[in-house]
Each structure stands twice: as C-alpha cells, then as structure tokens.
Design an enzyme around this catalytic site. Structure first.
Site, PDB file in Angstrom:
ATOM      1  N   TYR A  86       0.855  -1.190   0.000  1.00 46.54           N
ATOM      2  CA  TYR A  86       0.000   0.000   0.000  1.00 46.54           C
ATOM      3  C   TYR A  86       0.889   1.238   0.000  1.00 46.54           C
ATOM      4  O   TYR A  86       1.892   1.307   0.721  1.00 46.54           O
ATOM      5  CB  TYR A  86      -0.886   0.009   1.251  1.00 46.54           C
ATOM      6  CG  TYR A  86      -1.733   1.260   1.381  1.00 46.54           C
ATOM      7  CD1 TYR A  86      -3.013   1.304   0.848  1.00 46.54           C
ATOM      8  CD2 TYR A  86      -1.242   2.405   2.017  1.00 46.54           C
ATOM      9  CE1 TYR A  86      -3.787   2.452   0.934  1.00 46.54           C
ATOM     10  CE2 TYR A  86      -2.005   3.557   2.109  1.00 46.54           C
ATOM     11  CZ  TYR A  86      -3.277   3.577   1.566  1.00 46.54           C
ATOM     12  OH  TYR A  86      -4.031   4.715   1.655  1.00 46.54           O
ATOM     13  N   GLU A 135      -3.650   7.550  -4.075  1.00 47.11           N
ATOM     14  CA  GLU A 135      -3.633   6.285  -3.335  1.00 47.11           C
ATOM     15  C   GLU A 135      -3.415   5.122  -4.288  1.00 47.11           C
ATOM     16  O   GLU A 135      -4.150   4.975  -5.262  1.00 47.11           O
ATOM     17  CB  GLU A 135      -4.948   6.091  -2.576  1.00 47.11           C
ATOM     18  CG  GLU A 135      -4.914   4.848  -1.702  1.00 47.11           C
ATOM     19  CD  GLU A 135      -6.243   4.611  -0.980  1.00 47.11           C
ATOM     20  OE1 GLU A 135      -7.275   4.477  -1.643  1.00 47.11           O
ATOM     21  OE2 GLU A 135      -6.219   4.552   0.268  1.00 47.11           O
TER      22      GLU A 135
END
Ligand code: ADP
Ligand code: MG
Length: 395
Positions: free
Chosen positions: A116, A204
């Site tokens: 991530y 993101e």
C-alpha cells in the site's frame, strides 16, 4: 475533483510512475480496438467509477466483481460487456451504486507481492504525508484498525521537498530487496513530484506491486485534486467526469458557488464562508437544522443568486429558507433582485426569512417589499434564525 483510474495511469506515465499500459473503451463497439492494442496473454477488465473496492463489489443484476482477471481477450470482452452500463455497488459507493460508463483493459501482471502507498495532505501538520504498508490490496482502514503498527507514515516538509533519507525510511519499512528498492525509490520520487506539481489532495495506490523480475508498479490508482487549485490546471479540469458528481453541486460549481448539501430542512443563502458557518450555527442554536452550506461569495452577480436560489428550491428536503446577507463588498440590492427573479421563475411555496444588512440595504429592502413576495424580514441574525425555525416547525 476526482479522476478515473485510466486517467490517473496516463498522468503516471507523464511523471514516470510505472503502471500497466492499458486502454479505455466507453462502448462495446470500441472493445475490440482497445483489446487489439494489448499484448497477447491475460487481461484485467476494470470498471471505471470514482470509488474503490471494485474487485469485491457486486452489480445490481447480481454479477459479481467490478475488476476481473481474464485468461484471454475473448473472455475479457465477455466480462466487459457484462460490466458496461451495469450499476456497481461497492463499500464506497453507498447502496445506490454507480453506473459503469467506461471499461479499462490492462495487461495482467505477474504479482509477487502487494503493498500500500498513498500521499495525502495531513491537515494537523499542514504537510504532505506519505503512508505505506506491507499489507497491500486490502482495506487500509482494516489494517489501521487491526494492526496499526503495520502502517508507516513520513511527513514531508513542503519547503524542502521529499528528502532521500525519507525515501530510504519508506523503502526499509517495506522490506524491498536491492533491485526492488532501486525501482521503488524512482517510483516514490516520481509520485511525490506528481502529487506536488498537480496540486493533488490524494494519490492512493492499493496495491503497489512487485513482480518476479523485481519491477515495482502502481496497479490501482485513486487520485483527487484540490478544487481551489484547479484554476491553474486546465489539463486536469479537462478530465472531469460530471457523471460521477452530485447534480446540485455540479450546478453550483458552474456558477462559482460554494454549495454543500446537508441533512436538515432549513436552506441558507449567505455571502461569505464565515457568515455561512455562523448562520448554520445559529439555526442549530435555535433548534433547527440547516439543509445546506451555500456561500454565494463576496461579489456575487444577480445570475449567481438566481442559480443559488433555484438549487435550494430543487432540494425536496427544504422546508424553509433563510437569506442572511451582510453587504460589505456585496450590494444588498443584487441579492434582493436575484431572489425576486428566481421566485418569479420557479415559484415559492415555502416560508422565506430575509435579513439584509450593509451596502445598499435600503434599495434591497425596497426591491423585496415592492415585489409582492411573501417574506418575513429579520432585523438581526438571531431574530431571523428564530423566525425561520418557528415557521418551519409550525409547517
Ligand atoms: P479495487 O481496489 O477497486 O478493487 P484494484 O485495481 O485494486 O481495484 O483491483 C483489485 C485487485 O485485482 C487487486 O488488488 C489485484 O490483486 C488485482 N489486479 C488489479 N489489476 C491487476 C493487474 N493489472 N494484474 C493483475 N492483477 C490485478
Ligand atoms: Mg485497489
């Protein structure tokens, strides 16, 4: 303002952030042309909506999965046909879901591990923050809740920019091997440059992946920009997809109005964000609930006021309206004329309380009084707020 994944990938390419080279298609007729550009082999079919969690989402007709890894182009074509025009419900869309109007075809990657990576604005420290985790591909909210120690954050001083030691900190936290580390360093630096130069508010990547040959790539991409900086990024404004936005808020932004819909039933039309906030507070104070935040700005024109009033009247939750204007730069008569004109066009059955003060207030009051409009005047903010709360609760 948010953009689609395929648009984000095009920006990534421009800034040197590696991502799979894919092609979008907005109609079934365009599927073959898009697929023909991909190399042979497995293809990922991705629904383009401004919401995450697509892979685990379900379409309203029961078809499961808004992201599908397919073995062949023929299978990809079949899956895409099921997704296009269908409505996808994910954890982020709400129950109504979002209609898929574009499909993105990308080559499937041979994933070694998922990570991530995001860059956001940390409002508490007024700095960009880079967030990474070895727990990629899943809901980062769950990771933060269950294993907060697996989330690593680095704050960037905007005056200095992203320093090499900070990139090393991130790379170390993710446990990359030397070849991966070299590629990830380039990617993180390029992503930060993109975040900074485009005035993004969020980038993101979930998942960021490594491949068997140690490449590091951004698979997913959720990118949003600061609306207040869009005036200097016409190339980004061109990416706006109005299908993804609230129709009242689109209408408001066309006229340069700051409008946010809320849950209550008393609409407010106010000039200036500070006055708008205190108007909402005072409505609450006297037991009412505001239906919106609406700031027509310091120098609104009559057209803007007409548009604002129509947006308010188009909201079925609204049971009463409070116009609260302090004319500093604003001419009270412009507001009054706008209100009168809007009501002439769309009618008004709801109680309306108006409090005007300041620049050209007498002319404004005369315009309202001679219009034949059924309205109640408020002398002060408190008086006006009490009056509208009483009228709405009596209705
Ligand atoms: P979302 O987060 O909206 O579900 P993603 O783009 O993250 O959408 O896709 C979901 C999952 O599908 C990813 O976590 C990844 O495992 C897989 N996936 C997505 N794109 C690719 C790709 N190009 N190659 C291989 N797998 C992929
Ligand atoms: Mg994802």
């Amino acid at each position: 303002m948010n953009i689609h994944e395929y648009q984000a990938h095009a920006l990534f390419e421009k800034f040197g952030v590696p991502s799979p080279k894919g092609y979008p298609a907005a109609s079934v007729a365009d599927f073959d042309a898009a697929l023909a550009k991909l190399p042979d082999g497995p293809v990922v079919v991705k629904s383009q909506i401004h919401a995450g969690g697509r892979g685990k989402g379900t379409f309203t007709d029961g078809f499961k999965g808004g992201v599908k890894v397919c073995k062949t182009k023929a299978e990809a074509r079949e899956m895409a046909t099921k997704m296009l025009g269908n409505t996808l419900v994910t954890l982020q869309t709400g129950a109504a879901g979002r209609k898929v109007q574009t499909i993105y075809f990308t080559p499937a990657c041979d994933i070694k591990k998922e990570y991530y990576l995001s860059i956001l604005l940390d409002r508490a420290s007024s700095r960009p923050v880079i967030v990474v985790s070895t727990e990629g591909g899943m809901s980062i909210e769950d990771v933060a809740h269950n294993t907060p120690e697996k989330i690593i954050k680095v704050l960037v001083d905007p005056a200095i920019g992203l320093a090499d030691y900070q990139v090393r900190q991130l790379i170390f936290a993710l446990g990359f091997n030397p070849a991966e580390a070299k590629n990830a360093t380039k990617l993180i630096k390029a992503l930060y440059t993109m975040f900074w130069e485009t005035d993004a508010s969020m980038v993101e990547i979930n998942p960021l992946i490594t491949t068997k040959d140690d490449q590091v790539m951004a698979l997913d991409a959720k990118v949003g920009f600061d609306d207040n900086a869009l005036f200097r990024h016409s190339e980004i404004v061109a990416l706006r997809d109005l299908n993804e936005e609230d129709s009242k808020e689109i209408e408001a932004s066309k006229y340069g109005l700051s409008y946010i819909a809320l849950d209550g039933n008393i609409a407010c039309l106010v000039n200036g964000a500070g006055l708008a906030m205190s108007t909402m507070d005072i409505i609450k104070h006297f037991g009412g609930t505001p239906a919106n935040f609406l700031d027509v700005g310091g120098g609104a024109s009559k057209d803007q006021v007409v548009a604002a009033f129509k947006i308010i009247l188009g909201d079925p939750n609204v049971k009463g309206i409070l116009v609260n204007i302090f004319g500093g730069i604003m001419d009270c008569n412009v507001i009054a004329s706008g209100v009168v004109e809007a009501v002439k066009e769309v009618g008004l059955e709801l109680p309306l309380v108006v409090r005007l003060e300041g620049n050209n207030v007498e002319a404004g009051k005369t315009t309202l009084n001679s219009s034949g409009l059924k309205l109640v005047s408020g002398d002060t903010m408190a008086d006006a707020a009490q009056k509208i709360v009483k009228l709405v609760s009596a209705a």
